[in-house]
Design a protein around this motif. Structure first.
Motif, PDB file in Angstrom:
ATOM      1  N   GLN A 169     -16.622  15.431 -45.185  1.00  0.00           N
ATOM      2  CA  GLN A 169     -15.895  16.665 -44.906  1.00  0.00           C
ATOM      3  C   GLN A 169     -15.310  17.226 -46.190  1.00  0.00           C
ATOM      4  O   GLN A 169     -14.757  16.478 -47.004  1.00  0.00           O
ATOM      5  N   ARG A 228     -12.391  15.789 -48.224  1.00  0.00           N
ATOM      6  CA  ARG A 228     -11.298  15.448 -47.318  1.00  0.00           C
ATOM      7  C   ARG A 228     -11.486  14.084 -46.679  1.00  0.00           C
ATOM      8  O   ARG A 228     -10.537  13.351 -46.448  1.00  0.00           O
ATOM      9  N   ALA A 229     -12.723  13.784 -46.310  1.00  0.00           N
ATOM     10  CA  ALA A 229     -12.997  12.507 -45.654  1.00  0.00           C
ATOM     11  C   ALA A 229     -14.448  12.148 -45.875  1.00  0.00           C
ATOM     12  O   ALA A 229     -15.302  13.012 -46.024  1.00  0.00           O
ATOM     13  N   LYS A 230     -14.679  10.832 -45.924  1.00  0.00           N
ATOM     14  CA  LYS A 230     -16.024  10.330 -46.130  1.00  0.00           C
ATOM     15  C   LYS A 230     -16.353   9.385 -44.998  1.00  0.00           C
ATOM     16  O   LYS A 230     -15.536   8.562 -44.595  1.00  0.00           O
TER      17      LYS A 230
END
Lengths: 116, 115
Positions: free
Chosen positions: B48, B55-57
């Motif tokens: 993301q 932001r995020a994996k």
């Protein structure tokens, strides 16, 4: 860790019959829950979502789902199936609070077949 | 039509090659997500971005990388391709990073076939 389990990879109903697609979730934080539909060769379309407001959520195309915390369930229903409802349905969960990301965790999907 | 566009629609390539998938989010959306859909793994979150920042994996392989550009479009780069990378790759976008009101809108996907 959050997860969702969709019971039944294939569901077959007759046109006009009740549709019930089952989803159970696991989450250590209050969940946000979603149902998406995928028609052949298309992307995912949001049917409905639960974000801790009303436990009975109404969506598009006559679908609705009820959040039951005691049963950790979020089953999708439609009173009367149409041929056009034939598609794959995905339940998804997202945590909120400290996780601070919108990533969705999907179930394996349920293919709905509607027989004339 | 969700308003999310992805190109190309289909991609056929050989093992060992590198490809780039492109996504344009809905107007006004700042978050972009990449998901992979395969028969054996189902729908899995990859990564993301929010307003240009990661932001995020999720379960994204080291051979895969992504970025979000100042105009908010995103690219997913897949390198040293293997047969198992054959899948449908979806991009989704949402207005915010993780608010309750954020809905993810999905693009039509890019079908990657590695021969």
């Amino acid at each position: 860790a959050q997860s969702v389990t969709q019971l039944g990879s294939h569901v077959s109903v007759s046109e006009g019959a009740l549709v019930l697609l089952r989803c159970n979730y696991s989450s250590s934080v209050p969940p946000y829950l979603f149902w998406y539909v995928q028609y052949p060769n298309q992307g995912l379309q949001l049917l409905l979502k639960y974000t801790s407001a009303a436990t009975l959520v109404k969506g598009i195309n006559g679908f609705e789902a009820e959040f039951k915390k005691s049963e950790t369930s979020f089953h999708l229903t439609k009173p009367s199936a149409h041929m056009s409802d034939a598609a794959e349905y995905f339940c998804a969960v997202r945590g909120h609070g400290s996780s601070n990301t919108g990533k969705l965790i999907f179930g394996q999907g349920t293919t709905l077949q509607v027989k004339p | 039509d969700s308003g999310v566009t992805q190109t190309p629609k289909h991609l056929i390539t050989a093992t060992g090659q590198r490809v780039t998938l492109r996504c344009s989010p809905r107007s006004g959306d700042l978050s972009v997500y990449w998901y992979q859909q395969s028969l054996d793994q189902g729908l899995q979150f990859l990564i993301q971005y929010y307003n240009g920042e990661e932001r995020a994996k999720g379960n994204i392989l080291e051979r895969f990388s992504a970025q979000q550009f100042p105009d908010l479009h995103s690219e997913l780069n897949l390198s040293s391709l293997e047969l198992g990378d054959s899948a449908l790759y979806f991009c989704a976008s949402s207005e915010g990073p993780a608010r309750a009101t954020d809905t993810q809108y999905f693009g039509p996907g890019t079908r990657l076939t590695v021969l």
